[in-house]
Design an enzyme around this catalytic site. Structure first.
Site, PDB file in Angstrom:
ATOM      1  N   TRP A 258       1.016  -1.184   0.078  1.00 31.30           N
ATOM      2  CA  TRP A 258      -0.361   0.074   0.069  1.00 31.30           C
ATOM      3  C   TRP A 258       0.771   1.202  -0.070  1.00 31.30           C
ATOM      4  CZ3 TRP A 258      -2.146   2.769   4.848  1.00 31.30           C
ATOM      5  CH2 TRP A 258      -3.136   3.486   4.515  1.00 31.30           C
TER       6      TRP A 258
ATOM      7  N   ASP B 231      -0.012  -5.076  10.093  1.00 33.53           N
ATOM      8  CA  ASP B 231      -1.028  -4.290   9.655  1.00 33.53           C
ATOM      9  C   ASP B 231      -2.258  -5.203   9.073  1.00 33.53           C
ATOM     10  OD1 ASP B 231      -2.807  -2.480   8.459  1.00 33.53           O
ATOM     11  OD2 ASP B 231      -1.326  -1.688   6.769  1.00 33.53           O
TER      12      ASP B 231
ATOM     13  N   ALA C 267      -6.031  -4.897   8.071  1.00 35.50           N
ATOM     14  CA  ALA C 267      -6.977  -3.960   7.696  1.00 35.50           C
ATOM     15  C   ALA C 267      -8.290  -4.492   7.073  1.00 35.50           C
ATOM     16  CB  ALA C 267      -6.294  -2.887   6.721  1.00 35.50           C
TER      17      ALA C 267
ATOM     18  N   LYS D   5     -12.575  -1.233   6.847  1.00 39.66           N
ATOM     19  CA  LYS D   5     -13.438  -2.271   6.142  1.00 39.66           C
ATOM     20  C   LYS D   5     -14.155  -3.114   6.811  1.00 39.66           C
ATOM     21  CE  LYS D   5     -10.567  -0.313   3.237  1.00 39.66           C
ATOM     22  NZ  LYS D   5      -9.282   0.728   3.628  1.00 39.66           N
TER      23      LYS D   5
HETATM   24  C1  PLP Z   1      -3.207  -2.199   3.760  1.00 35.95           C
HETATM   25  C2  PLP Z   1      -3.813  -1.073   4.457  1.00 35.95           C
HETATM   26  N1  PLP Z   1      -3.568  -0.786   5.653  1.00 35.95           N
HETATM   27  C3  PLP Z   1      -4.231   0.341   6.493  1.00 35.95           C
HETATM   28  C4  PLP Z   1      -4.994   0.886   5.795  1.00 35.95           C
HETATM   29  C5  PLP Z   1      -5.643   2.127   6.597  1.00 35.95           C
HETATM   30  O1  PLP Z   1      -6.925   2.403   6.464  1.00 35.95           O
HETATM   31  P1  PLP Z   1      -7.940   3.515   7.430  1.00 35.95           P
HETATM   32  O2  PLP Z   1      -6.727   4.414   7.868  1.00 35.95           O
HETATM   33  O3  PLP Z   1      -8.638   3.816   6.319  1.00 35.95           O
HETATM   34  O4  PLP Z   1      -8.306   2.770   8.581  1.00 35.95           O
HETATM   35  C6  PLP Z   1      -5.594   0.839   4.421  1.00 35.95           C
HETATM   36  C7  PLP Z   1      -6.547   1.212   3.738  1.00 35.95           C
HETATM   37  O5  PLP Z   1      -6.810   1.402   2.388  1.00 35.95           O
HETATM   38  C8  PLP Z   1      -4.884  -0.468   3.909  1.00 35.95           C
HETATM   39  O6  PLP Z   1      -5.150  -0.891   2.533  1.00 35.95           O
END
Ligand code: PLP
Length: 389
Positions: A126, A207, A209, A242
């Site tokens: 990401w 991570d 998510a 999500k």
């Molecule tokens: C791999 C990954 N980590 C973390 C996030 C962070 O998401 P948020 O800050 O919207 O909770 C995302 C969002 O797209 C993601 O794809």
């Protein structure tokens, strides 16, 4: 002074949304979005979230600050969902954060406070990972993770690269539903990475998510839990964007699990101090919703049923897409084994632009597609459009 600022490049995904909106062709398809979409193309509010919100409206006694660390009950319930058996009784300090991004940033800040100099990111990842950790002051090192043409995990090269990491370096791992590739480590590969991290004294930051979008709520956390059970210290960044559909409510947490309960109070106070200088106090509405759902058996069961239905929708579309595309592209069979919302197709930027111009199919030039951007009824037509390339 303001006149001297150079404008920043547009976020390519946001720019893509603008282009898609401006396209008047019927049957246009948006595979670029980073959010879950249902069969009608909507990003729904979970039933359990609506019900929890209704209860909160009726019973929440105050909107006073929650404190920099957030609500301990939310933190405990979310930890249990994430870490399961491996987390029970484990010494851990948690902090409620503005989304998973906030969790990653505080995690990066904590690593810098601990004297960590470098974090290893798998390629590709990401894109915001590198930006966040760089902004926190960490040096970025990379390990190969995924080969786009063959659609396979480069496990040997990953191990080889991480074997060159210095003790005390941090390593970022995706728990499951890898963004952008959908490719994940097998149980044996998680075991090997766990052994390597333990042997080299690396600091893992996992991570998570997309829990619940891949193989199931427990299955999507299995690698994380294996690692947690085997290493003395580890960071976990959780996003509820999500899993609970709470994108705009900015809901998440960072956890620091340690081997020694005596370390917890200092960890907690350092995490709180980092929150204090970043945004002071976390937003609470989303966390209160998550805590309400996880604390109520019936609401939790309804949330689990809904996320399971979402998972099955994504899996069914994956299968259709894999079967259809592999008629011409053998390598597309891998899409079936991949999991979560994303896959990274082996397309040149010119192919992506051609699909956009001639077929009104929208995706970033990287070739990343969001499977949930497809409605069942349009999958076959989209397959034909891809095969027209
Ligand atoms: C791999 C990954 N980590 C973390 C996030 C962070 O998401 P948020 O800050 O919207 O909770 C995302 C969002 O797209 C993601 O794809």
């Amino acid at each position: 002074m303001f006149d001297a600022l150079a404008p920043q490049p547009d976020d390519p995904l946001l720019a893509l949304i603008g282009l898609y909106r401006a396209d008047a062709r019927p049957g246009k398809v948006d595979l670029g979005v980073g959010v879950y979409r249902d069969e009608t193309g909507a990003t729904p509010i979970f039933r359990a979230v609506k019900e929890a919100e209704r209860r909160l409206v009726e019973t929440q006694p105050t909107k006073a600050y929650v404190g920099p660390e957030g609500d301990p009950v939310f933190l405990e319930r979310l930890w249990d969902l994430t870490a399961g058996e491996a987390g029970r009784g484990r010494a851990v300090a948690g902090l409620q954060t503005p989304g998973g991004s906030g969790a990653l940033r505080i995690g990066g800040d904590l690593l810098v406070r601990l004297g960590v100099k470098r974090i290893w990111l798998g390629m590709p990842t990401w894109p915001n990972h590198a930006s966040i950790f760089q902004a926190a002051g960490l040096e970025i090192a990379t390990y190969p993770f995924f080969d786009i043409p063959s659609q396979s995990v480069l496990f040997e090269r990953m191990v080889e690269a991480l074997s060159g990491a210095a003790p005390g370096d941090a390593v970022l791992l995706h728990a499951s539903c890898h963004n952008p590739t959908g490719a994940n480590l097998s149980a044996e590969q998680w075991r090997a990475v766990t052994d390597l991290i333990a042997a080299r004294g690396l600091m893992p930051l996992v991570d998570i998510a997309y829990q619940g979008y891949g193989r199931g709520l427990d299955e999507d956390a299995a690698g994380l839990r294996m690692l947690l059970a085997a290493v003395p210290e580890m960071l976990v960044a959780v996003s509820c964007s999500k899993s609970f559909g709470l994108y705009r409510e900015r809901t998440g947490a960072i956890y620091a699990a340690c081997g020694n309960a005596d370390a917890v109070p200092a960890l907690r106070s350092n995490l709180a101090a980092l929150a204090r200088v970043n945004y002071s106090m976390p937003p609470d509405h989303g966390s209160a919703i998550v805590s309400t759902i996880l604390g109520d058996e019936a609401l939790k069961a309804d949330w689990m049923a809904e996320i399971e239905a979402m998972r099955l929708r994504i899996t069914a579309i994956r299968e259709r897409l894999a079967a259809g595309l592999s008629r011409r592209w053998q390598v597309a069979t891998a899409i079936r084994e991949q999991e979560g919302m994303f896959s990274l197709l082996p397309l040149e930027a010119a192919d992506v632009l051609k699909l956009r111009a001639e077929q009104a199919i929208y995706m970033p030039t990287s070739g990343r597609i969001n499977i949930a951007g497809l409605k069942t009824a349009e999958v076959d037509a989209v397959i034909e459009k891809f095969l027209s390339l």
